[in-house]
Design a protein around this motif. Structure first.
Motif, PDB file in Angstrom:
ATOM      1  N   ASP A 106      11.633  -5.869  10.616  1.00 25.72           N
ATOM      2  CA  ASP A 106      12.521  -4.914  11.288  1.00 25.72           C
ATOM      3  C   ASP A 106      13.990  -5.154  10.966  1.00 25.72           C
ATOM      4  O   ASP A 106      14.805  -4.234  11.089  1.00 25.72           O
ATOM      5  CB  ASP A 106      12.314  -4.991  12.803  1.00 25.72           C
ATOM      6  N   MET A 107      14.346  -6.378  10.561  1.00 28.07           N
ATOM      7  CA  MET A 107      15.746  -6.721  10.279  1.00 28.07           C
ATOM      8  C   MET A 107      15.978  -6.971   8.791  1.00 28.07           C
ATOM      9  O   MET A 107      16.862  -7.725   8.416  1.00 28.07           O
ATOM     10  CB  MET A 107      16.131  -7.967  11.086  1.00 28.07           C
ATOM     11  N   ALA A 108      15.204  -6.327   7.925  1.00 32.47           N
ATOM     12  CA  ALA A 108      15.285  -6.577   6.485  1.00 32.47           C
ATOM     13  C   ALA A 108      16.661  -6.243   5.927  1.00 32.47           C
ATOM     14  O   ALA A 108      17.350  -5.331   6.396  1.00 32.47           O
ATOM     15  CB  ALA A 108      14.216  -5.763   5.758  1.00 32.47           C
ATOM     16  N   HIS A 109      17.065  -7.007   4.912  1.00 31.84           N
ATOM     17  CA  HIS A 109      18.338  -6.784   4.208  1.00 31.84           C
ATOM     18  C   HIS A 109      18.019  -6.652   2.719  1.00 31.84           C
ATOM     19  O   HIS A 109      17.576  -7.605   2.086  1.00 31.84           O
ATOM     20  CB  HIS A 109      19.296  -7.950   4.448  1.00 31.84           C
ATOM     21  N   GLY A 110      18.244  -5.452   2.184  1.00 36.27           N
ATOM     22  CA  GLY A 110      17.898  -5.178   0.801  1.00 36.27           C
ATOM     23  C   GLY A 110      19.109  -5.095  -0.113  1.00 36.27           C
ATOM     24  O   GLY A 110      20.255  -4.998   0.330  1.00 36.27           O
ATOM     25  N   ILE A 111      18.825  -5.151  -1.412  1.00 39.80           N
ATOM     26  CA  ILE A 111      19.836  -4.983  -2.458  1.00 39.80           C
ATOM     27  C   ILE A 111      19.363  -3.874  -3.389  1.00 39.80           C
ATOM     28  O   ILE A 111      18.205  -3.879  -3.818  1.00 39.80           O
ATOM     29  CB  ILE A 111      20.015  -6.275  -3.280  1.00 39.80           C
ATOM     30  N   ASP A 112      20.246  -2.925  -3.686  1.00 36.97           N
ATOM     31  CA  ASP A 112      19.936  -1.883  -4.662  1.00 36.97           C
ATOM     32  C   ASP A 112      20.814  -2.095  -5.890  1.00 36.97           C
ATOM     33  O   ASP A 112      22.037  -1.989  -5.814  1.00 36.97           O
ATOM     34  CB  ASP A 112      20.173  -0.495  -4.060  1.00 36.97           C
ATOM     35  N   ILE A 113      20.187  -2.408  -7.016  1.00 36.89           N
ATOM     36  CA  ILE A 113      20.906  -2.660  -8.263  1.00 36.89           C
ATOM     37  C   ILE A 113      21.030  -1.337  -9.017  1.00 36.89           C
ATOM     38  O   ILE A 113      20.020  -0.761  -9.420  1.00 36.89           O
ATOM     39  CB  ILE A 113      20.154  -3.699  -9.121  1.00 36.89           C
ATOM     40  N   GLY A 114      22.250  -0.858  -9.212  1.00 30.18           N
ATOM     41  CA  GLY A 114      22.453   0.458  -9.815  1.00 30.18           C
ATOM     42  C   GLY A 114      22.253   1.542  -8.785  1.00 30.18           C
ATOM     43  O   GLY A 114      21.414   2.425  -8.940  1.00 30.18           O
ATOM     44  N   VAL A 115      23.049   1.484  -7.733  1.00 34.88           N
ATOM     45  CA  VAL A 115      22.830   2.339  -6.561  1.00 34.88           C
ATOM     46  C   VAL A 115      22.993   3.817  -6.872  1.00 34.88           C
ATOM     47  O   VAL A 115      22.359   4.669  -6.249  1.00 34.88           O
ATOM     48  CB  VAL A 115      23.769   1.893  -5.414  1.00 34.88           C
ATOM     49  N   GLY A 116      23.842   4.151  -7.855  1.00 40.21           N
ATOM     50  CA  GLY A 116      24.039   5.544  -8.221  1.00 40.21           C
ATOM     51  C   GLY A 116      24.905   6.298  -7.235  1.00 40.21           C
ATOM     52  O   GLY A 116      25.161   5.844  -6.113  1.00 40.21           O
ATOM     53  N   ALA A 117      25.359   7.476  -7.636  1.00 43.18           N
ATOM     54  CA  ALA A 117      26.246   8.278  -6.779  1.00 43.18           C
ATOM     55  C   ALA A 117      25.556   8.718  -5.499  1.00 43.18           C
ATOM     56  O   ALA A 117      26.173   8.773  -4.430  1.00 43.18           O
ATOM     57  CB  ALA A 117      26.739   9.496  -7.566  1.00 43.18           C
ATOM     58  N   SER A 118      24.266   9.022  -5.585  1.00 39.24           N
ATOM     59  CA  SER A 118      23.544   9.523  -4.400  1.00 39.24           C
ATOM     60  C   SER A 118      23.314   8.439  -3.357  1.00 39.24           C
ATOM     61  O   SER A 118      23.131   8.753  -2.176  1.00 39.24           O
ATOM     62  CB  SER A 118      22.195  10.113  -4.816  1.00 39.24           C
ATOM     63  N   CYS A 119      23.284   7.175  -3.783  1.00 42.72           N
ATOM     64  CA  CYS A 119      22.970   6.059  -2.869  1.00 42.72           C
ATOM     65  C   CYS A 119      21.629   6.303  -2.180  1.00 42.72           C
ATOM     66  O   CYS A 119      21.428   5.976  -1.021  1.00 42.72           O
ATOM     67  CB  CYS A 119      24.087   5.908  -1.827  1.00 42.72           C
ATOM     68  N   ILE A 120      20.686   6.849  -2.938  1.00 45.15           N
ATOM     69  CA  ILE A 120      19.449   7.361  -2.355  1.00 45.15           C
ATOM     70  C   ILE A 120      18.595   6.291  -1.688  1.00 45.15           C
ATOM     71  O   ILE A 120      18.089   6.484  -0.576  1.00 45.15           O
ATOM     72  CB  ILE A 120      18.621   8.119  -3.429  1.00 45.15           C
ATOM     73  N   TYR A 121      18.432   5.131  -2.340  1.00 45.37           N
ATOM     74  CA  TYR A 121      17.546   4.121  -1.761  1.00 45.37           C
ATOM     75  C   TYR A 121      18.100   3.521  -0.471  1.00 45.37           C
ATOM     76  O   TYR A 121      17.377   3.448   0.535  1.00 45.37           O
ATOM     77  CB  TYR A 121      17.245   3.025  -2.786  1.00 45.37           C
ATOM     78  N   PRO A 122      19.349   3.067  -0.439  1.00 47.79           N
ATOM     79  CA  PRO A 122      19.870   2.534   0.829  1.00 47.79           C
ATOM     80  C   PRO A 122      19.850   3.573   1.954  1.00 47.79           C
ATOM     81  O   PRO A 122      19.498   3.250   3.090  1.00 47.79           O
ATOM     82  CB  PRO A 122      21.302   2.114   0.467  1.00 47.79           C
ATOM     83  N   LEU A 123      20.233   4.819   1.643  1.00 48.94           N
ATOM     84  CA  LEU A 123      20.260   5.846   2.680  1.00 48.94           C
ATOM     85  C   LEU A 123      18.865   6.137   3.214  1.00 48.94           C
ATOM     86  O   LEU A 123      18.662   6.235   4.435  1.00 48.94           O
ATOM     87  CB  LEU A 123      20.898   7.134   2.143  1.00 48.94           C
ATOM     88  N   LEU A 124      17.877   6.272   2.327  1.00 50.36           N
ATOM     89  CA  LEU A 124      16.512   6.538   2.783  1.00 50.36           C
ATOM     90  C   LEU A 124      15.962   5.367   3.595  1.00 50.36           C
ATOM     91  O   LEU A 124      15.339   5.561   4.650  1.00 50.36           O
ATOM     92  CB  LEU A 124      15.600   6.813   1.586  1.00 50.36           C
ATOM     93  N   CYS A 125      16.170   4.151   3.103  1.00 48.72           N
ATOM     94  CA  CYS A 125      15.654   2.975   3.825  1.00 48.72           C
ATOM     95  C   CYS A 125      16.273   2.860   5.208  1.00 48.72           C
ATOM     96  O   CYS A 125      15.581   2.595   6.197  1.00 48.72           O
ATOM     97  CB  CYS A 125      15.928   1.709   3.018  1.00 48.72           C
ATOM     98  N   CYS A 126      17.579   3.054   5.283  1.00 51.38           N
ATOM     99  CA  CYS A 126      18.262   2.920   6.575  1.00 51.38           C
ATOM    100  C   CYS A 126      17.959   4.091   7.500  1.00 51.38           C
ATOM    101  O   CYS A 126      18.010   3.944   8.731  1.00 51.38           O
ATOM    102  CB  CYS A 126      19.763   2.771   6.361  1.00 51.38           C
ATOM    103  N   ALA A 127      17.624   5.243   6.947  1.00 51.81           N
ATOM    104  CA  ALA A 127      17.197   6.369   7.776  1.00 51.81           C
ATOM    105  C   ALA A 127      15.821   6.101   8.367  1.00 51.81           C
ATOM    106  O   ALA A 127      15.521   6.523   9.491  1.00 51.81           O
ATOM    107  CB  ALA A 127      17.183   7.654   6.955  1.00 51.81           C
ATOM    108  N   ARG A 128      14.985   5.379   7.631  1.00 50.21           N
ATOM    109  CA  ARG A 128      13.630   5.072   8.099  1.00 50.21           C
ATOM    110  C   ARG A 128      13.595   3.874   9.044  1.00 50.21           C
ATOM    111  O   ARG A 128      12.698   3.778   9.881  1.00 50.21           O
ATOM    112  CB  ARG A 128      12.715   4.791   6.900  1.00 50.21           C
ATOM    113  N   HIS A 129      14.572   2.966   8.907  1.00 50.56           N
ATOM    114  CA  HIS A 129      14.556   1.731   9.697  1.00 50.56           C
ATOM    115  C   HIS A 129      15.947   1.489  10.274  1.00 50.56           C
ATOM    116  O   HIS A 129      16.882   1.160   9.543  1.00 50.56           O
ATOM    117  CB  HIS A 129      14.125   0.552   8.825  1.00 50.56           C
ATOM    118  N   LYS A 130      16.077   1.616  11.571  1.00 57.01           N
ATOM    119  CA  LYS A 130      17.393   1.641  12.223  1.00 57.01           C
ATOM    120  C   LYS A 130      18.151   0.318  12.135  1.00 57.01           C
ATOM    121  O   LYS A 130      19.368   0.297  12.306  1.00 57.01           O
ATOM    122  CB  LYS A 130      17.241   2.049  13.689  1.00 57.01           C
TER     123      LYS A 130
END
Length: 449
Positions: A106-130
């Protein structure tokens, strides 16, 4: 849409696999999407996936409708297809659920290498897990700026941090002394513009969707193999500061060399999976320096590390279970039987009591020194042979059973393998497979040597 990633929890399966987005309904909900929706002769709505503006608008609508995200998708940067990106995230969730306690997940901390302009992975992950947090990096200053704008727009400044990486050859930008739960990456596929052109020319059909990626997003030194290889090299430096290192793989030809690279480094805790969405096929690889091993997450057989062993015995499961328990007791290995299924046995040896040296000590009633922590954790599962599905080309045993042995945890594969071979040999002897016979553990057949 379909995929080959098997999931234990249907509630968390990719919704786009079961039901494709209905373009007509999206157009009703989002007027901005209406100009891109057409109908065929049967009045079925569709969009032209070679129209980059249509694809970007579709992506924006799905992120808004299904995740409550408002994301700017610039025309000159890659437009991330939501179903594919979600598949990668769900796979990482599977890995973490299997190897982490609930509170740590529940408290995971991730790293996105090459996040890109959309920032899609961090935004989706944080939208799914508060309570999840993310660090993102990119070598493109414009993409970093737009990604930060997207984070602010979605009010996630306190959970997502983006750093500009000024040295493209460097992969990780870790905060001093900090540990992370996982990293993820969708690396550039190609090593040169010529390779991009060659790939397009050798495709059997025209590209289904248009690609608007920049050179940085499409090309890197050594292609995706070179990029992920550099990730692996740096992981040898950081080791358990990141619990799970992961990356997408876009070209199947990269998979085997990457698995071989891990093995050459002595890394045997890894998994390779495959995703299929529509016409797109991707692979993903994950590796860890930690002791927790994966046996539920879908793992392609041809790339599987040796964590599982199976033997077929010409005796009923009740008889074999008695023999396994007697052997474990003789080896002074504590074990537990599953409360719901006594044919599932788990244990955590603290000493190598099955070696010849240890057996001599046991025979002399001398104590064997135990480790403070278990050497590894194992599971045996016993099933009656008639309960198994038909296996093409395999001879069925009359009243026989199967023993499946799984390495659940630990970093000493040779110790686990020697333990399993010791137990297997003794169970075979108890089942009448003597030294004058050869036992085919694949088919279960017994033949004279």
């Amino acid at each position: 849409m379909s995929h080959k990633r098997k999931r234990e929890d249907d509630n968390s399966a990719n919704p786009y696999v079961q039901e494709r987005p209905h373009f007509g309904e999206l157009a009703e909900q989002f007027p901005v999407f209406r100009p891109f929706v057409h109908t065929d002769k049967n009045e079925n709505p569709y969009i032209d996936f070679k129209d980059s503006e249509a694809v970007r608008t579709l992506t924006w609508c799905l992120l808004k409708r299904d995740f409550g995200l408002d994301v700017k998708l610039p025309a000159d940067r890659l437009c991330p297809p939501v179903p594919n990106r979600l598949d990668y995230i769900l796979w990482i969730e599977d890995i973490l659920k299997e190897t982490l306690p609930t509170d740590q997940f529940d408290m995971a901390h991730g790293i996105d290498i090459g996040v890109g302009a959309s920032c899609i992975y961090p935004l989706l992950c944080c939208a799914r897990h508060k309570d999840w947090k993310f660090d993102g990096t990119d070598i493109d200053e414009t993409s970093v700026r737009i990604a930060r704008d997207n984070i602010r727009k979605n009010k996630m400044n306190d959970r997502i941090t983006i750093q500009y990486n000024s040295i493209p050859e460097r992969i990780f930008l870790l905060d001093e002394g900090k540990k992370y739960t996982f990293c993820m990456c969708n690396p550039p596929f190609y090593a040169s513009e010529e390779e991009v052109e060659q790939s397009l020319q050798t495709k059997q059909a025209e590209p289904f969707a248009i690609c608007t990626g920049t050179k940085n997003e499409m090309i890197t030194d050594g292609g995706e193999y070179g990029f992920i290889q550099r990730m692996m090299n740096e992981s040898l430096i950081y080791k358990d500061r990141i619990m799970w290192y992961t990356s997408l793989i876009g070209l199947k030809k990269s998979v085997r060399p990457l698995v071989d690279q891990l093995e050459s480094f002595g890394i045997n805790n890894y998994v390779v999976s495959e995703f299929i969405q529509g016409r797109t096929k991707r692979w993903a690889i994950a590796w860890s320096f930690g002791p927790k091993r994966l046996h539920k997450v879908h793992n392609l057989v041809e790339y599987r590390a040796k964590l599982h062993f199976v033997s077929y015995m010409p005796k009923p499961v009740s008889y074999v279970r008695e023999q396994v328990i007697a052997i474990l007791q003789d080896l002074n290995i504590s074990f537990e039987q599953d409360g719901n299924d006594p044919n599932v046995i788990t244990g955590k040896p603290r000493a190598i009591t099955w070696s010849r040296a240890a057996r001599r000590l046991l025979n002399k009633k001398q104590k064997i020194e135990e480790n403070e922590l278990p050497i590894f954790e194992f599971q045996f599962a016993l099933l009656e042979e008639e309960e198994e599905e038909e296996r093409e080309g395999d001879k069925q045993l009359d009243g026989g059973c199967r023993i499946a042995s799984v390495w659940l945890q630990g970093d000493k594969r040779t110790a686990f393998e020697s333990f399993w071979f010791h137990v297997e040999r003794r169970v075979q002897e108890a089942c009448g497979v003597d030294r004058g016979s050869t036992f085919n553990s694949k088919s279960g057949a017994v033949s004279e040597a």
